[in-house]
Design a protein around this motif. Structure first.
Motif, mmCIF file in Angstrom:
data_model
loop_
_atom_site.group_PDB
_atom_site.id
_atom_site.type_symbol
_atom_site.label_atom_id
_atom_site.label_comp_id
_atom_site.label_asym_id
_atom_site.label_seq_id
_atom_site.Cartn_x
_atom_site.Cartn_y
_atom_site.Cartn_z
ATOM 1 N N THR A 155 0.828 -1.215 0.000
ATOM 2 C CA THR A 155 0.000 0.000 0.000
ATOM 3 C C THR A 155 0.859 1.260 0.000
ATOM 4 N N LYS A 156 2.179 1.085 0.128
ATOM 5 C CA LYS A 156 3.101 2.229 0.144
ATOM 6 C C LYS A 156 4.177 2.005 -0.919
ATOM 7 N N PRO A 157 3.854 2.333 -2.189
ATOM 8 C CA PRO A 157 4.784 2.056 -3.280
ATOM 9 C C PRO A 157 6.187 2.639 -3.068
ATOM 10 N N SER A 158 6.269 3.808 -2.456
ATOM 11 C CA SER A 158 7.596 4.405 -2.242
ATOM 12 C C SER A 158 8.411 3.571 -1.259
ATOM 13 N N ALA A 159 7.763 3.045 -0.219
ATOM 14 C CA ALA A 159 8.459 2.192 0.732
ATOM 15 C C ALA A 159 8.847 0.864 0.083
ATOM 16 N N LEU A 160 7.985 0.359 -0.803
ATOM 17 C CA LEU A 160 8.300 -0.872 -1.528
ATOM 18 C C LEU A 160 9.531 -0.659 -2.403
ATOM 19 N N ARG A 161 9.603 0.474 -3.081
ATOM 20 C CA ARG A 161 10.758 0.782 -3.918
ATOM 21 C C ARG A 161 12.033 0.864 -3.073
ATOM 22 N N THR A 162 11.927 1.555 -1.931
ATOM 23 C CA THR A 162 13.090 1.691 -1.046
ATOM 24 C C THR A 162 13.564 0.328 -0.569
ATOM 25 N N GLY A 163 12.622 -0.502 -0.132
ATOM 26 C CA GLY A 163 12.975 -1.834 0.335
ATOM 27 C C GLY A 163 13.608 -2.669 -0.758
ATOM 28 N N PHE A 164 13.088 -2.529 -1.977
ATOM 29 C CA PHE A 164 13.643 -3.277 -3.107
ATOM 30 C C PHE A 164 15.101 -2.908 -3.354
ATOM 31 N N PHE A 165 15.412 -1.614 -3.397
ATOM 32 C CA PHE A 165 16.790 -1.201 -3.684
ATOM 33 C C PHE A 165 17.721 -1.513 -2.512
ATOM 34 N N GLU A 166 17.194 -1.528 -1.302
ATOM 35 C CA GLU A 166 18.014 -1.960 -0.166
ATOM 36 C C GLU A 166 18.351 -3.442 -0.292
ATOM 37 N N TRP A 167 17.386 -4.228 -0.744
ATOM 38 C CA TRP A 167 17.632 -5.654 -0.964
ATOM 39 C C TRP A 167 18.674 -5.856 -2.060
ATOM 40 N N VAL A 168 18.569 -5.060 -3.137
ATOM 41 C CA VAL A 168 19.544 -5.153 -4.227
ATOM 42 C C VAL A 168 20.942 -4.841 -3.717
ATOM 43 N N ALA A 169 21.061 -3.784 -2.910
ATOM 44 C CA ALA A 169 22.378 -3.389 -2.397
ATOM 45 C C ALA A 169 22.998 -4.493 -1.540
ATOM 46 N N LYS A 170 22.181 -5.160 -0.737
ATOM 47 C CA LYS A 170 22.696 -6.225 0.130
ATOM 48 C C LYS A 170 23.120 -7.452 -0.677
ATOM 49 N N ASN A 171 22.548 -7.614 -1.840
ATOM 50 C CA ASN A 171 22.813 -8.815 -2.643
ATOM 51 C C ASN A 171 23.478 -8.468 -3.974
ATOM 52 N N ALA A 172 24.146 -7.322 -4.032
ATOM 53 C CA ALA A 172 24.692 -6.822 -5.290
ATOM 54 C C ALA A 172 25.636 -7.811 -5.959
ATOM 55 N N GLU A 173 26.549 -8.401 -5.180
ATOM 56 C CA GLU A 173 27.530 -9.305 -5.784
ATOM 57 C C GLU A 173 26.865 -10.546 -6.370
ATOM 58 N N LYS A 174 25.988 -11.134 -5.619
ATOM 59 C CA LYS A 174 25.291 -12.331 -6.093
ATOM 60 C C LYS A 174 24.442 -12.031 -7.324
ATOM 61 N N LEU A 175 23.724 -10.901 -7.298
ATOM 62 C CA LEU A 175 22.865 -10.529 -8.416
ATOM 63 C C LEU A 175 23.685 -10.215 -9.658
ATOM 64 N N GLY A 176 24.853 -9.597 -9.454
ATOM 65 C CA GLY A 176 25.728 -9.314 -10.590
ATOM 66 C C GLY A 176 26.180 -10.583 -11.277
ATOM 67 N N GLU A 177 26.474 -11.615 -10.497
ATOM 68 C CA GLU A 177 26.873 -12.894 -11.072
ATOM 69 C C GLU A 177 25.697 -13.572 -11.780
ATOM 70 N N GLU A 178 24.503 -13.425 -11.207
ATOM 71 C CA GLU A 178 23.340 -14.088 -11.769
ATOM 72 C C GLU A 178 22.865 -13.445 -13.064
ATOM 73 N N TYR A 179 22.817 -12.115 -13.085
ATOM 74 C CA TYR A 179 22.292 -11.396 -14.244
ATOM 75 C C TYR A 179 23.378 -10.914 -15.198
ATOM 76 N N GLY A 180 24.568 -10.690 -14.679
ATOM 77 C CA GLY A 180 25.594 -9.991 -15.436
ATOM 78 C C GLY A 180 25.532 -8.514 -15.086
ATOM 79 N N LYS A 181 26.689 -7.860 -15.012
ATOM 80 C CA LYS A 181 26.721 -6.478 -14.524
ATOM 81 C C LYS A 181 25.920 -5.536 -15.406
ATOM 82 N N ASP A 182 26.096 -5.607 -16.706
ATOM 83 C CA ASP A 182 25.381 -4.684 -17.593
ATOM 84 C C ASP A 182 23.868 -4.947 -17.609
#
Length: 375
Positions: A155-182
């Motif tokens: 119900t709070k899209p801005s908070a959802l966005r914030t939480g999403f990017f915080e999750w990305v930051a915590k998992n940046a290395e793993k996600l980079g390997e999974e998706y590729g950096k670019d």
């Protein structure tokens, strides 16, 4: 209708649309006990569904929705679903135009943000890499259990966005390997410009309310059928759909009483043929009403299964030698009236006139013939 209006319309009273039926093998017959109230509620039954059964159930629900006037609904689930288990298209452009995405999750515990964030990234990546041309206007997480905190977060899209990017930051290395950096960078760039209000969670009570009005509901949950509507009288004029079985009856009356086989009015005026014809037409329309009731209340093929049961029970009677077509007609109708019917969810709704009417439906398709030529 604007995107925001479509979002709000989803939470209004759901409507219905004529859409493709679910692509699955229907269960056309059930045991008689299935007509009794189920031991488990639909919600309890859904908890025990497999992931594939859950996706089928959601497909049935989405296919019944009219609020967005979908032109098509497609199951896209699988290992390479690119973040979309079920896609509903608002135009013939499909995912190149406005569309809605339904992500099916069936876990033992309630889904929350930790389940949603990877899927949010996946759908943005799919669009960034042009697997889909545009993001879906609505993206619904549908699960038997949805965590309360996650519902509040949505119900709070801005908070959802914030939480999403915080999750990305915590998992940046793993996600980079999974998706590729670019590719990851392109997906996150799209997400940074994305409207996170598109993400919602389906309400299971509302989903079941819509699904309860579909023919698939009784098959899936073994619930009671709705009351059968009152049977309407046969119209005074013969309808085109009656042509063949009426002609078969006229042949019977011609052989029995000399009525013209080409003059229905003459048969109607006859003191014996007339009442008989009226009774047969009433039976035919009774069976037609049952057919329409089945079309709207049970899975496709259920009524046809009942017809086949009747045919199986009377076909050998029809094949016997009779002095007249009238005698054959009477014998077949009596056999249909008295024969036991197999287990079918409609069995508790079948009236004696339905059995006779089904015989005329079969005669309408030349599966039964009253006046037979001697070979």
């Amino acid at each position: 209708m604007s995107t925001s209006e479509r979002f709000s319309a989803f939470h209004a009273e759901p409507l219905f649309s004529e859409l493709p039926k679910p692509a699955q093998t229907p269960v056309t017959v059930v045991a008689p006990m299935m007509a009794m109230p189920p031991t488990l509620t639909p919600k309890q039954i859904l908890v025990h569904h497999s992931a594939d059964q859950w996706e089928e159930f959601i497909y049935e629900w989405v296919s019944a929705l009219k609020e967005a006037e979908y032109v098509d609904v497609v199951r896209m689930g699988g290992a390479n679903d690119r973040g979309a288990d079920i896609a509903a298209f608002l135009t013939k452009d499909k995912t190149d135009g406005p569309w809605h995405c339904f992500q099916c999750k069936h876990y033992g515990k309630a889904i929350g943000a930790a389940t949603a964030y990877p899927e949010i990234l996946k759908i943005h990546s799919a669009v960034a890499e042009q697997k889909y041309k545009v993001l879906p206007e609505r993206y619904l997480f549908v699960a038997p259990k949805v965590g309360g905190s996650f519902v509040q977060l949505l119900t709070k899209p801005s908070a959802l966005r914030t939480g999403f990017f915080e999750w990305v930051a915590k998992n940046a290395e793993k996600l980079g390997e999974e998706y590729g950096k670019d590719p990851l960078r392109r997906a996150l760039d799209l997400a940074s410009r994305s409207d996170f209000s598109r993400f919602e969670a389906g309400n299971l009570d509302k989903i079941l309310e819509v699904h309860s009005r579909t023919p698939q509901h009784v098959r899936r949950f073994g619930t009671r059928l709705p009351d059968r509507p009152a049977i309407l009288a046969a119209p005074p004029e013969h309808a085109p759909k009656e042509t063949r079985y009426i002609q078969q009856l006229l042949d019977v009356y011609h052989e029995k009483w000399g009525c013209s086989p080409n003059a229905p009015d003459e048969a109607h005026a006859h003191h014996k043929a007339g009442p008989n014809l009226r009774r047969q037409r009433e039976a035919f329309y009774c069976a037609e009403q049952l057919r329409m009731f089945a079309r709207d209340s049970v899975p496709e093929g259920t009524f046809e299964s009942l017809q086949n049961d009747v045919y199986s029970g009377v076909s050998e009677v029809e094949e016997d030698d009779f002095p007249t077509g009238y005698a054959r007609l009477k014998a077949v109708l009596a056999a249909a009236r008295d024969m036991p019917l197999g287990p079918n969810v409609l069995i508790h709704y079948v009236k004696p006139e339905d059995r006779k009417g089904i015989c005329h439906q079969l005669a309408n398709n030349d599966r039964l013939t009253w006046v037979q030529e001697e070979l």
